[in-house]
Design a protein around this motif. Structure first.
Motif, PDB file in Angstrom:
ATOM      1  N   PRO A  65      77.774  52.551 -11.259  1.00 33.38           N
ATOM      2  CA  PRO A  65      77.637  52.165 -12.555  1.00 33.38           C
ATOM      3  C   PRO A  65      78.790  51.975 -13.349  1.00 33.38           C
ATOM      4  N   ILE A  66      78.842  51.543 -14.621  1.00 31.84           N
ATOM      5  CA  ILE A  66      80.026  51.272 -15.439  1.00 31.84           C
ATOM      6  C   ILE A  66      79.526  51.357 -17.046  1.00 31.84           C
ATOM      7  N   ALA A  67      80.145  52.116 -17.848  1.00 28.82           N
ATOM      8  CA  ALA A  67      79.848  52.304 -19.387  1.00 28.82           C
ATOM      9  C   ALA A  67      80.060  50.984 -19.804  1.00 28.82           C
ATOM     10  N   VAL A  68      79.251  50.138 -20.638  1.00 27.35           N
ATOM     11  CA  VAL A  68      79.505  49.118 -21.337  1.00 27.35           C
ATOM     12  C   VAL A  68      79.293  49.619 -23.075  1.00 27.35           C
ATOM     13  N   GLY A  69      80.250  49.935 -23.575  1.00 27.96           N
ATOM     14  CA  GLY A  69      80.073  50.217 -25.099  1.00 27.96           C
ATOM     15  C   GLY A  69      78.918  51.722 -24.802  1.00 27.96           C
ATOM     16  N   LEU A 112      82.878  44.532 -24.546  1.00 26.75           N
ATOM     17  CA  LEU A 112      82.514  43.875 -23.078  1.00 26.75           C
ATOM     18  C   LEU A 112      83.292  42.499 -23.389  1.00 26.75           C
ATOM     19  N   VAL A 113      84.253  42.223 -22.455  1.00 24.41           N
ATOM     20  CA  VAL A 113      84.901  41.190 -22.602  1.00 24.41           C
ATOM     21  C   VAL A 113      84.989  40.439 -21.119  1.00 24.41           C
ATOM     22  N   PRO A 125      92.427  50.197 -19.524  1.00 23.64           N
ATOM     23  CA  PRO A 125      91.739  50.601 -18.244  1.00 23.64           C
ATOM     24  C   PRO A 125      90.254  50.805 -18.476  1.00 23.64           C
ATOM     25  N   ASP A 126      89.826  51.422 -19.743  1.00 19.31           N
ATOM     26  CA  ASP A 126      88.301  51.600 -19.779  1.00 19.31           C
ATOM     27  C   ASP A 126      87.327  50.473 -20.217  1.00 19.31           C
ATOM     28  N   LEU A 127      88.319  49.476 -20.539  1.00 16.52           N
ATOM     29  CA  LEU A 127      87.313  48.278 -21.301  1.00 16.52           C
ATOM     30  C   LEU A 127      86.419  47.669 -20.081  1.00 16.52           C
ATOM     31  N   ALA A 128      85.325  47.318 -20.329  1.00 18.56           N
ATOM     32  CA  ALA A 128      84.314  46.678 -19.413  1.00 18.56           C
ATOM     33  C   ALA A 128      84.624  45.146 -19.330  1.00 18.56           C
ATOM     34  N   LEU A 129      85.624  44.763 -18.612  1.00 15.95           N
ATOM     35  CA  LEU A 129      86.193  43.666 -18.498  1.00 15.95           C
ATOM     36  C   LEU A 129      85.638  42.939 -17.208  1.00 15.95           C
ATOM     37  N   VAL A 130      85.228  41.528 -17.386  1.00 18.50           N
ATOM     38  CA  VAL A 130      84.584  40.871 -16.332  1.00 18.50           C
ATOM     39  C   VAL A 130      85.456  39.701 -15.920  1.00 18.50           C
TER      40      VAL A 130
END
Length: 477
Positions: free
Chosen positions: A36-40, A319-320, A370-375
Protein backbone atom coordinates in the motif's frame (compact mmCIF):
# COMPACT_ATOMS: atom_id res chain seq x y z
CA UNK A 1 9.74 -1.12 -41.47
CA UNK A 2 12.19 -1.92 -38.69
CA UNK A 3 10.82 -3.84 -35.79
CA UNK A 4 12.49 -3.50 -32.44
CA UNK A 5 10.74 -5.73 -29.93
CA UNK A 6 12.26 -9.19 -30.35
CA UNK A 7 12.87 -9.90 -26.68
CA UNK A 8 11.92 -13.29 -25.27
CA UNK A 9 13.20 -12.78 -21.73
CA UNK A 10 14.34 -10.21 -19.21
CA UNK A 11 17.90 -11.27 -20.04
CA UNK A 12 17.33 -10.19 -23.65
CA UNK A 13 16.14 -6.79 -22.48
CA UNK A 14 19.06 -6.44 -20.10
CA UNK A 15 21.45 -7.15 -22.95
CA UNK A 16 19.75 -4.51 -25.09
CA UNK A 17 19.86 -2.11 -22.17
CA UNK A 18 23.63 -2.54 -21.99
CA UNK A 19 23.97 -2.07 -25.75
CA UNK A 20 21.89 1.12 -25.80
CA UNK A 21 23.40 2.59 -22.64
CA UNK A 22 19.98 3.05 -21.08
CA UNK A 23 19.15 2.61 -17.40
CA UNK A 24 16.32 0.08 -17.54
CA UNK A 25 16.07 -2.19 -14.51
CA UNK A 26 14.14 -5.40 -13.91
CA UNK A 27 13.23 -7.52 -10.91
CA UNK A 28 11.38 -10.83 -10.66
CA UNK A 29 10.30 -9.95 -7.12
CA UNK A 30 6.95 -8.25 -7.71
CA UNK A 31 6.18 -7.81 -4.00
CA UNK A 32 6.98 -4.04 -4.00
CA UNK A 33 4.11 -3.50 -6.44
CA UNK A 34 1.56 -4.88 -3.99
CA UNK A 35 2.44 -2.76 -0.97
CA UNK A 36 0.00 0.00 0.00
CA UNK A 37 0.94 3.65 -0.39
CA UNK A 38 -0.26 6.86 1.23
CA UNK A 39 -1.86 9.29 -1.21
CA UNK A 40 -2.47 12.47 0.77
CA UNK A 41 -4.96 11.56 3.50
CA UNK A 42 -5.92 8.32 1.73
CA UNK A 43 -4.28 4.96 1.09
CA UNK A 44 -4.11 3.01 -2.14
CA UNK A 45 -3.88 -0.74 -1.67
CA UNK A 46 -1.16 -1.36 -4.25
CA UNK A 47 1.25 0.49 -6.56
CA UNK A 48 -0.70 -0.02 -9.81
CA UNK A 49 -2.49 2.79 -11.62
CA UNK A 50 -4.76 2.71 -14.67
CA UNK A 51 -3.82 5.76 -16.71
CA UNK A 52 -6.60 8.05 -18.00
CA UNK A 53 -7.62 6.09 -21.10
CA UNK A 54 -10.12 8.11 -23.12
CA UNK A 55 -12.59 5.97 -25.05
CA UNK A 56 -14.12 8.73 -27.23
CA UNK A 57 -17.43 6.98 -26.61
CA UNK A 58 -19.52 9.55 -24.76
CA UNK A 59 -22.91 10.78 -25.90
CA UNK A 60 -23.38 14.12 -27.71
CA UNK A 61 -24.48 15.77 -24.45
CA UNK A 62 -21.31 14.61 -22.66
CA UNK A 63 -22.86 11.69 -20.79
CA UNK A 64 -20.88 8.45 -20.70
CA UNK A 65 -21.96 5.88 -23.29
CA UNK A 66 -22.36 2.08 -23.03
CA UNK A 67 -18.69 1.42 -23.80
CA UNK A 68 -17.66 3.99 -21.19
CA UNK A 69 -19.55 2.07 -18.49
CA UNK A 70 -18.11 -1.21 -19.77
CA UNK A 71 -14.55 0.11 -19.67
CA UNK A 72 -14.70 1.29 -16.05
CA UNK A 73 -16.39 -1.87 -14.85
CA UNK A 74 -13.51 -3.81 -16.43
CA UNK A 75 -10.95 -1.48 -14.88
CA UNK A 76 -12.66 -1.81 -11.51
CA UNK A 77 -12.53 -5.59 -11.60
CA UNK A 78 -8.93 -5.58 -12.81
CA UNK A 79 -7.27 -5.13 -9.44
CA UNK A 80 -5.38 -1.82 -9.74
CA UNK A 81 -5.99 0.33 -6.67
CA UNK A 82 -5.63 3.67 -8.45
CA UNK A 83 -7.98 4.26 -11.39
CA UNK A 84 -7.32 7.57 -13.08
CA UNK A 85 -10.55 8.49 -14.83
CA UNK A 86 -10.27 9.90 -18.32
CA UNK A 87 -10.35 13.48 -19.57
CA UNK A 88 -13.62 15.20 -18.69
CA UNK A 89 -14.15 18.65 -20.20
CA UNK A 90 -14.98 21.46 -17.76
CA UNK A 91 -17.15 23.19 -20.41
CA UNK A 92 -18.68 21.88 -23.67
CA UNK A 93 -16.33 24.14 -25.66
CA UNK A 94 -13.32 22.56 -23.92
CA UNK A 95 -13.90 19.10 -25.44
CA UNK A 96 -11.17 17.59 -27.60
CA UNK A 97 -13.72 15.69 -29.67
CA UNK A 98 -17.51 15.62 -29.90
CA UNK A 99 -17.69 12.43 -27.83
CA UNK A 100 -15.54 13.51 -24.91
CA UNK A 101 -17.38 13.24 -21.60
CA UNK A 102 -18.63 16.37 -19.80
CA UNK A 103 -19.77 16.38 -16.17
CA UNK A 104 -22.57 18.84 -15.47
CA UNK A 105 -25.89 18.75 -13.57
CA UNK A 106 -27.61 16.99 -16.48
CA UNK A 107 -25.00 14.24 -16.88
CA UNK A 108 -24.32 13.89 -13.13
CA UNK A 109 -26.49 10.75 -12.63
CA UNK A 110 -24.55 8.90 -15.34
CA UNK A 111 -21.22 9.70 -13.69
CA UNK A 112 -22.61 8.50 -10.37
CA UNK A 113 -23.45 5.23 -12.09
CA UNK A 114 -19.88 4.91 -13.41
CA UNK A 115 -18.48 5.27 -9.90
CA UNK A 116 -21.01 2.85 -8.44
CA UNK A 117 -20.46 0.17 -11.08
CA UNK A 118 -16.67 0.49 -11.04
CA UNK A 119 -16.58 0.09 -7.28
CA UNK A 120 -19.06 -2.81 -7.33
CA UNK A 121 -16.92 -4.61 -9.91
CA UNK A 122 -13.84 -4.00 -7.79
CA UNK A 123 -15.51 -5.42 -4.68
CA UNK A 124 -16.75 -8.43 -6.61
CA UNK A 125 -13.30 -9.33 -7.94
CA UNK A 126 -11.06 -8.10 -5.13
CA UNK A 127 -13.08 -8.29 -1.92
CA UNK A 128 -12.94 -4.66 -0.80
CA UNK A 129 -12.88 -1.23 -2.35
CA UNK A 130 -11.89 0.58 0.85
CA UNK A 131 -8.36 1.01 -0.53
CA UNK A 132 -9.43 1.86 -4.11
CA UNK A 133 -8.96 5.45 -5.28
CA UNK A 134 -10.98 6.41 -8.35
CA UNK A 135 -10.51 9.91 -9.76
CA UNK A 136 -11.54 12.14 -12.63
CA UNK A 137 -9.35 14.22 -14.94
CA UNK A 138 -10.58 17.80 -15.40
CA UNK A 139 -9.50 19.13 -18.77
CA UNK A 140 -9.65 22.06 -21.12
CA UNK A 141 -8.38 21.00 -24.53
CA UNK A 142 -7.19 24.47 -25.50
CA UNK A 143 -5.40 24.33 -28.84
CA UNK A 144 -7.07 21.00 -29.55
CA UNK A 145 -10.61 22.00 -28.57
CA UNK A 146 -13.55 21.00 -30.78
CA UNK A 147 -14.84 22.52 -32.96
CA UNK A 148 -12.51 25.52 -32.71
CA UNK A 149 -9.04 25.79 -31.16
CA UNK A 150 -8.68 27.96 -28.08
CA UNK A 151 -5.04 28.93 -27.94
CA UNK A 152 -3.11 30.52 -25.11
CA UNK A 153 -0.20 31.73 -27.19
CA UNK A 154 1.03 31.80 -30.76
CA UNK A 155 3.58 29.07 -31.28
CA UNK A 156 5.62 29.15 -34.51
CA UNK A 157 5.96 25.35 -34.64
CA UNK A 158 2.45 24.38 -33.52
CA UNK A 159 0.35 27.11 -35.20
CA UNK A 160 1.01 25.80 -38.75
CA UNK A 161 -0.27 22.40 -37.57
CA UNK A 162 -3.37 23.71 -35.77
CA UNK A 163 -6.60 23.67 -37.79
CA UNK A 164 -8.63 26.83 -37.23
CA UNK A 165 -11.50 25.82 -39.51
CA UNK A 166 -12.19 22.11 -39.93
CA UNK A 167 -14.50 22.72 -42.91
CA UNK A 168 -11.85 24.52 -44.95
CA UNK A 169 -8.68 23.11 -43.38
CA UNK A 170 -7.47 26.66 -42.74
CA UNK A 171 -4.70 26.78 -40.15
CA UNK A 172 -4.13 29.14 -37.25
CA UNK A 173 -2.43 32.36 -38.35
CA UNK A 174 -0.84 35.26 -36.51
CA UNK A 175 -4.14 37.13 -36.25
CA UNK A 176 -6.03 34.24 -34.63
CA UNK A 177 -7.24 35.49 -31.23
CA UNK A 178 -5.79 34.24 -27.96
CA UNK A 179 -7.97 33.31 -25.01
CA UNK A 180 -8.14 36.50 -22.96
CA UNK A 181 -7.08 37.02 -19.37
CA UNK A 182 -10.71 37.56 -18.37
CA UNK A 183 -11.79 34.34 -20.08
CA UNK A 184 -9.11 32.48 -18.18
CA UNK A 185 -10.28 33.97 -14.90
CA UNK A 186 -13.85 32.86 -15.60
CA UNK A 187 -12.63 29.33 -16.37
CA UNK A 188 -11.53 28.91 -12.75
CA UNK A 189 -15.20 28.77 -11.77
CA UNK A 190 -15.81 26.02 -14.35
CA UNK A 191 -13.03 23.90 -12.85
CA UNK A 192 -14.47 24.42 -9.38
CA UNK A 193 -18.02 23.57 -10.45
CA UNK A 194 -16.88 20.36 -12.15
CA UNK A 195 -14.69 19.38 -9.20
CA UNK A 196 -17.62 19.80 -6.80
CA UNK A 197 -19.82 17.60 -8.97
CA UNK A 198 -17.05 15.00 -9.15
CA UNK A 199 -16.98 14.85 -5.35
CA UNK A 200 -20.78 14.63 -5.17
CA UNK A 201 -20.88 11.57 -7.45
CA UNK A 202 -18.19 9.81 -5.42
CA UNK A 203 -14.79 10.34 -7.05
CA UNK A 204 -11.88 10.16 -4.61
CA UNK A 205 -9.61 12.60 -6.42
CA UNK A 206 -9.72 15.27 -9.08
CA UNK A 207 -6.90 15.90 -11.55
CA UNK A 208 -6.17 19.42 -12.76
CA UNK A 209 -4.72 18.33 -16.10
CA UNK A 210 -1.47 20.01 -17.22
CA UNK A 211 -0.15 17.81 -20.00
CA UNK A 212 0.02 17.00 -23.71
CA UNK A 213 -0.10 20.64 -24.84
CA UNK A 214 -3.70 21.18 -23.80
CA UNK A 215 -4.58 24.56 -22.33
CA UNK A 216 -2.88 24.48 -18.92
CA UNK A 217 0.21 22.82 -20.35
CA UNK A 218 0.41 25.41 -23.13
CA UNK A 219 0.24 28.17 -20.53
CA UNK A 220 3.11 26.60 -18.57
CA UNK A 221 5.36 27.06 -21.59
CA UNK A 222 3.89 30.33 -22.90
CA UNK A 223 7.01 32.48 -22.69
CA UNK A 224 5.79 34.77 -25.48
CA UNK A 225 2.27 35.40 -24.12
CA UNK A 226 1.83 38.98 -22.91
CA UNK A 227 0.19 39.91 -19.63
CA UNK A 228 -0.19 38.16 -16.26
CA UNK A 229 -0.47 34.63 -17.69
CA UNK A 230 2.66 34.53 -19.82
CA UNK A 231 6.34 35.38 -19.91
CA UNK A 232 7.93 34.77 -16.52
CA UNK A 233 7.75 31.48 -14.64
CA UNK A 234 5.49 33.11 -12.04
CA UNK A 235 3.09 34.27 -14.75
CA UNK A 236 3.11 30.99 -16.68
CA UNK A 237 2.16 29.00 -13.59
CA UNK A 238 -0.40 31.60 -12.45
CA UNK A 239 -3.51 30.09 -14.03
CA UNK A 240 -2.81 26.54 -12.84
CA UNK A 241 -2.07 27.97 -9.40
CA UNK A 242 -5.39 29.80 -9.33
CA UNK A 243 -7.28 26.68 -10.40
CA UNK A 244 -5.54 24.41 -7.90
CA UNK A 245 -6.07 26.86 -5.05
CA UNK A 246 -9.75 27.27 -5.90
CA UNK A 247 -10.35 23.52 -6.30
CA UNK A 248 -8.49 22.67 -3.08
CA UNK A 249 -10.59 25.22 -1.20
CA UNK A 250 -13.83 23.94 -2.71
CA UNK A 251 -13.54 20.19 -2.06
CA UNK A 252 -13.46 18.35 1.30
CA UNK A 253 -10.14 17.55 2.94
CA UNK A 254 -10.50 13.82 2.25
CA UNK A 255 -10.60 14.43 -1.51
CA UNK A 256 -7.17 14.25 -3.14
CA UNK A 257 -6.15 17.02 -5.53
CA UNK A 258 -3.96 15.58 -8.27
CA UNK A 259 -2.36 16.60 -11.53
CA UNK A 260 -1.14 14.83 -14.64
CA UNK A 261 1.67 17.03 -15.86
CA UNK A 262 4.20 17.10 -18.67
CA UNK A 263 7.79 16.91 -17.55
CA UNK A 264 8.92 17.63 -21.14
CA UNK A 265 7.02 19.06 -24.10
CA UNK A 266 9.35 18.48 -27.04
CA UNK A 267 8.99 19.88 -30.55
CA UNK A 268 6.78 18.43 -33.31
CA UNK A 269 7.90 15.66 -35.65
CA UNK A 270 6.66 14.77 -39.14
CA UNK A 271 7.02 11.83 -41.51
CA UNK A 272 10.40 12.22 -43.14
CA UNK A 273 12.74 10.10 -45.20
CA UNK A 274 11.90 6.37 -45.14
CA UNK A 275 8.74 7.32 -43.18
CA UNK A 276 10.79 7.90 -40.03
CA UNK A 277 9.88 10.79 -37.77
CA UNK A 278 11.86 13.94 -38.37
CA UNK A 279 11.76 17.14 -36.30
CA UNK A 280 9.90 20.11 -37.73
CA UNK A 281 11.91 23.18 -38.65
CA UNK A 282 12.39 25.36 -35.62
CA UNK A 283 14.34 28.45 -34.68
CA UNK A 284 16.52 28.79 -31.60
CA UNK A 285 16.09 29.94 -28.94
CA UNK A 286 12.66 28.32 -28.74
CA UNK A 287 9.81 30.76 -28.22
CA UNK A 288 7.75 28.43 -25.99
CA UNK A 289 8.04 25.16 -24.14
CA UNK A 290 7.93 23.47 -20.75
CA UNK A 291 10.54 21.15 -19.33
CA UNK A 292 12.84 21.82 -22.26
CA UNK A 293 15.89 23.94 -22.91
CA UNK A 294 15.41 27.01 -25.11
CA UNK A 295 18.65 26.16 -26.93
CA UNK A 296 18.66 22.34 -26.78
CA UNK A 297 15.11 21.31 -27.77
CA UNK A 298 15.76 17.56 -27.54
CA UNK A 299 17.04 17.72 -23.97
CA UNK A 300 14.80 17.29 -20.95
CA UNK A 301 15.26 20.23 -18.55
CA UNK A 302 13.48 19.58 -15.27
CA UNK A 303 14.39 22.86 -13.57
CA UNK A 304 10.92 24.41 -13.86
CA UNK A 305 8.88 21.18 -13.49
CA UNK A 306 10.71 20.35 -10.25
CA UNK A 307 10.11 23.85 -8.92
CA UNK A 308 6.43 23.76 -9.87
CA UNK A 309 5.84 20.35 -8.30
CA UNK A 310 7.31 21.66 -5.06
CA UNK A 311 5.01 24.68 -5.18
CA UNK A 312 1.98 22.54 -6.03
CA UNK A 313 2.66 20.39 -3.01
CA UNK A 314 2.45 23.51 -0.88
CA UNK A 315 -0.90 24.25 -2.54
CA UNK A 316 -2.26 20.85 -1.52
CA UNK A 317 -1.50 18.62 -4.53
CA UNK A 318 -0.60 15.18 -3.18
CA UNK A 319 -0.77 12.99 -6.31
CA UNK A 320 1.20 13.64 -9.52
CA UNK A 321 1.20 11.65 -12.75
CA UNK A 322 4.35 12.35 -14.79
CA UNK A 323 4.08 12.28 -18.57
CA UNK A 324 5.57 14.06 -21.57
CA UNK A 325 5.11 15.01 -25.20
CA UNK A 326 2.18 15.90 -27.42
CA UNK A 327 0.16 13.02 -28.94
CA UNK A 328 -0.77 15.18 -31.92
CA UNK A 329 2.78 16.25 -32.72
CA UNK A 330 5.33 13.68 -31.51
CA UNK A 331 3.64 10.56 -30.11
CA UNK A 332 6.92 8.66 -29.76
CA UNK A 333 7.78 10.84 -26.75
CA UNK A 334 4.58 10.15 -24.86
CA UNK A 335 4.02 6.52 -25.82
CA UNK A 336 6.96 4.66 -27.37
CA UNK A 337 5.53 2.37 -30.03
CA UNK A 338 6.36 -0.56 -32.28
CA UNK A 339 3.87 0.30 -35.02
CA UNK A 340 2.70 3.82 -35.85
CA UNK A 341 -0.94 4.64 -36.60
CA UNK A 342 -1.84 4.88 -40.32
CA UNK A 343 -1.26 8.64 -40.40
CA UNK A 344 1.88 8.52 -38.28
CA UNK A 345 5.62 8.17 -38.69
CA UNK A 346 7.97 5.34 -37.83
CA UNK A 347 9.78 5.80 -34.53
CA UNK A 348 12.87 8.00 -35.05
CA UNK A 349 14.60 6.35 -32.11
CA UNK A 350 14.75 2.95 -30.51
CA UNK A 351 11.57 2.85 -28.39
CA UNK A 352 13.54 1.69 -25.36
CA UNK A 353 15.30 5.06 -25.42
CA UNK A 354 11.86 6.64 -25.10
CA UNK A 355 11.00 4.34 -22.20
CA UNK A 356 14.29 5.28 -20.55
CA UNK A 357 13.52 8.99 -21.02
CA UNK A 358 10.29 8.51 -19.07
CA UNK A 359 11.93 6.47 -16.33
CA UNK A 360 14.91 8.82 -15.83
CA UNK A 361 12.79 11.97 -15.70
CA UNK A 362 10.33 10.46 -13.23
CA UNK A 363 13.19 9.10 -11.11
CA UNK A 364 14.64 12.61 -10.85
CA UNK A 365 11.31 13.94 -9.60
CA UNK A 366 10.87 11.06 -7.17
CA UNK A 367 14.38 11.58 -5.79
CA UNK A 368 13.55 15.25 -5.15
CA UNK A 369 10.26 14.36 -3.43
CA UNK A 370 10.62 10.80 -2.06
CA UNK A 371 7.29 10.78 -0.22
CA UNK A 372 5.26 12.11 -3.17
CA UNK A 373 2.67 9.75 -4.62
CA UNK A 374 4.18 9.93 -8.11
CA UNK A 375 2.82 7.84 -10.99
CA UNK A 376 5.27 6.85 -13.71
CA UNK A 377 4.59 6.40 -17.41
CA UNK A 378 6.13 4.57 -20.38
CA UNK A 379 5.62 0.96 -19.31
CA UNK A 380 3.32 -0.45 -22.01
CA UNK A 381 6.08 -0.74 -24.61
CA UNK A 382 7.80 -3.33 -22.37
CA UNK A 383 4.86 -5.66 -23.01
CA UNK A 384 4.93 -8.80 -20.83
CA UNK A 385 8.01 -7.52 -18.99
CA UNK A 386 6.43 -4.32 -17.69
CA UNK A 387 5.77 -5.83 -14.22
CA UNK A 388 9.46 -6.61 -13.75
CA UNK A 389 10.42 -3.06 -14.79
CA UNK A 390 7.83 -1.55 -12.48
CA UNK A 391 8.96 -3.73 -9.57
CA UNK A 392 12.59 -2.67 -10.00
CA UNK A 393 11.69 1.01 -10.23
CA UNK A 394 9.55 0.86 -7.07
CA UNK A 395 12.22 -1.21 -5.29
CA UNK A 396 14.91 1.33 -6.15
CA UNK A 397 12.84 4.38 -5.21
CA UNK A 398 12.69 5.59 -8.80
CA UNK A 399 8.88 5.71 -8.72
CA UNK A 400 6.19 5.12 -6.12
CA UNK A 401 3.32 4.06 -8.42
CA UNK A 402 3.42 2.36 -11.82
CA UNK A 403 0.94 3.63 -14.39
CA UNK A 404 -0.27 1.50 -17.31
CA UNK A 405 -2.12 2.97 -20.27
CA UNK A 406 -2.59 1.15 -23.61
CA UNK A 407 -1.93 -2.22 -22.02
CA UNK A 408 -5.04 -1.82 -19.86
CA UNK A 409 -7.22 -1.91 -22.96
CA UNK A 410 -5.96 -5.31 -24.10
CA UNK A 411 -6.07 -6.90 -20.64
CA UNK A 412 -7.70 -4.75 -17.95
CA UNK A 413 -7.31 -7.64 -15.50
CA UNK A 414 -3.50 -7.55 -15.54
CA UNK A 415 -3.18 -6.96 -11.80
CA UNK A 416 -5.47 -9.89 -11.02
CA UNK A 417 -3.38 -12.04 -13.36
CA UNK A 418 -0.22 -11.16 -11.47
CA UNK A 419 -1.88 -11.91 -8.14
CA UNK A 420 -3.27 -15.24 -9.37
CA UNK A 421 -0.43 -16.54 -11.58
CA UNK A 422 2.53 -14.21 -11.13
CA UNK A 423 2.68 -13.38 -14.84
CA UNK A 424 0.73 -11.83 -17.69
CA UNK A 425 -1.21 -13.69 -20.36
CA UNK A 426 1.14 -13.34 -23.33
CA UNK A 427 -1.72 -13.90 -25.77
CA UNK A 428 -3.40 -10.66 -24.64
CA UNK A 429 -0.40 -8.40 -24.06
CA UNK A 430 -0.51 -5.04 -25.84
CA UNK A 431 2.02 -5.12 -28.69
CA UNK A 432 1.78 -1.32 -29.24
CA UNK A 433 0.25 -1.78 -32.68
CA UNK A 434 -1.42 1.66 -32.36
CA UNK A 435 -4.86 0.33 -33.32
CA UNK A 436 -6.33 2.38 -30.46
CA UNK A 437 -4.71 5.55 -31.80
CA UNK A 438 -5.89 4.80 -35.33
CA UNK A 439 -9.47 4.55 -34.05
CA UNK A 440 -9.10 7.81 -32.14
CA UNK A 441 -7.84 9.62 -35.24
CA UNK A 442 -10.77 8.49 -37.42
CA UNK A 443 -13.42 11.20 -37.46
CA UNK A 444 -15.89 10.02 -40.17
CA UNK A 445 -18.36 8.61 -37.65
CA UNK A 446 -21.90 10.08 -37.62
CA UNK A 447 -21.15 11.44 -34.13
CA UNK A 448 -17.81 12.83 -35.31
CA UNK A 449 -15.55 10.31 -33.61
CA UNK A 450 -15.09 6.52 -33.56
CA UNK A 451 -14.96 4.67 -30.25
CA UNK A 452 -11.45 3.82 -29.11
CA UNK A 453 -10.31 0.48 -27.73
CA UNK A 454 -8.19 -2.57 -28.57
CA UNK A 455 -9.47 -4.37 -31.70
CA UNK A 456 -6.89 -7.21 -31.64
CA UNK A 457 -7.61 -8.30 -28.05
CA UNK A 458 -11.13 -6.98 -27.47
CA UNK A 459 -12.88 -8.06 -30.66
CA UNK A 460 -16.21 -8.33 -28.86
CA UNK A 461 -16.44 -4.57 -28.48
CA UNK A 462 -14.16 -3.22 -31.20
CA UNK A 463 -13.82 -5.88 -33.92
CA UNK A 464 -16.65 -4.53 -36.06
CA UNK A 465 -15.60 -0.94 -35.39
CA UNK A 466 -12.10 -1.73 -36.67
CA UNK A 467 -13.45 -3.38 -39.82
CA UNK A 468 -15.50 -0.27 -40.57
CA UNK A 469 -12.51 2.01 -40.02
CA UNK A 470 -10.33 -0.17 -42.23
CA UNK A 471 -12.84 0.20 -45.05
CA UNK A 472 -12.72 3.97 -44.64
CA UNK A 473 -8.94 3.92 -45.03
CA UNK A 474 -9.23 1.70 -48.12
CA UNK A 475 -11.74 4.08 -49.73
CA UNK A 476 -9.52 7.05 -48.84
CA UNK A 477 -6.50 5.40 -50.45
Amino acid sequence: MAKFFKYKSVADLEAENARLGTDLRFSDDLAPLFRPIAVGPRTAGNRWCVHPMEGCDGEPDGAPGPLTFRRYARFGAGGAKLIWGEACAVTPGARANPRQIVLNPNTKPHFARIVEECRAAHRGANGTDSDLLFGLQLTHSGRYSHPHPIIATHDPVLDPRTVANKATGEKVTADYPLITDDELKRLVDDYVATAKLAVEVGFDFVDVKQCHRYLLNELLGARNRPGPYGGSYENRTRFAREVIQAVRAAVPAHVVVATRMNLFDGIPFHKGEDDAGAPDAHALPLVNGWGMSETEPFAVDLTEPLRWIGEMRALGVTLVNATMGNPYAQPHYGRPFEYPPPDGYESPEHPLIGVDRHFRAAATVQAAYPDLALVGTGYSYLQEFLPQAGAANVRDGRINIVGVGRATLSQPDWVRQLLDTGKLDRKRVCRTFSYCTALMRTKQHPLGQYETGCPPFDKEAYGDVWKEVQQLHVKKA
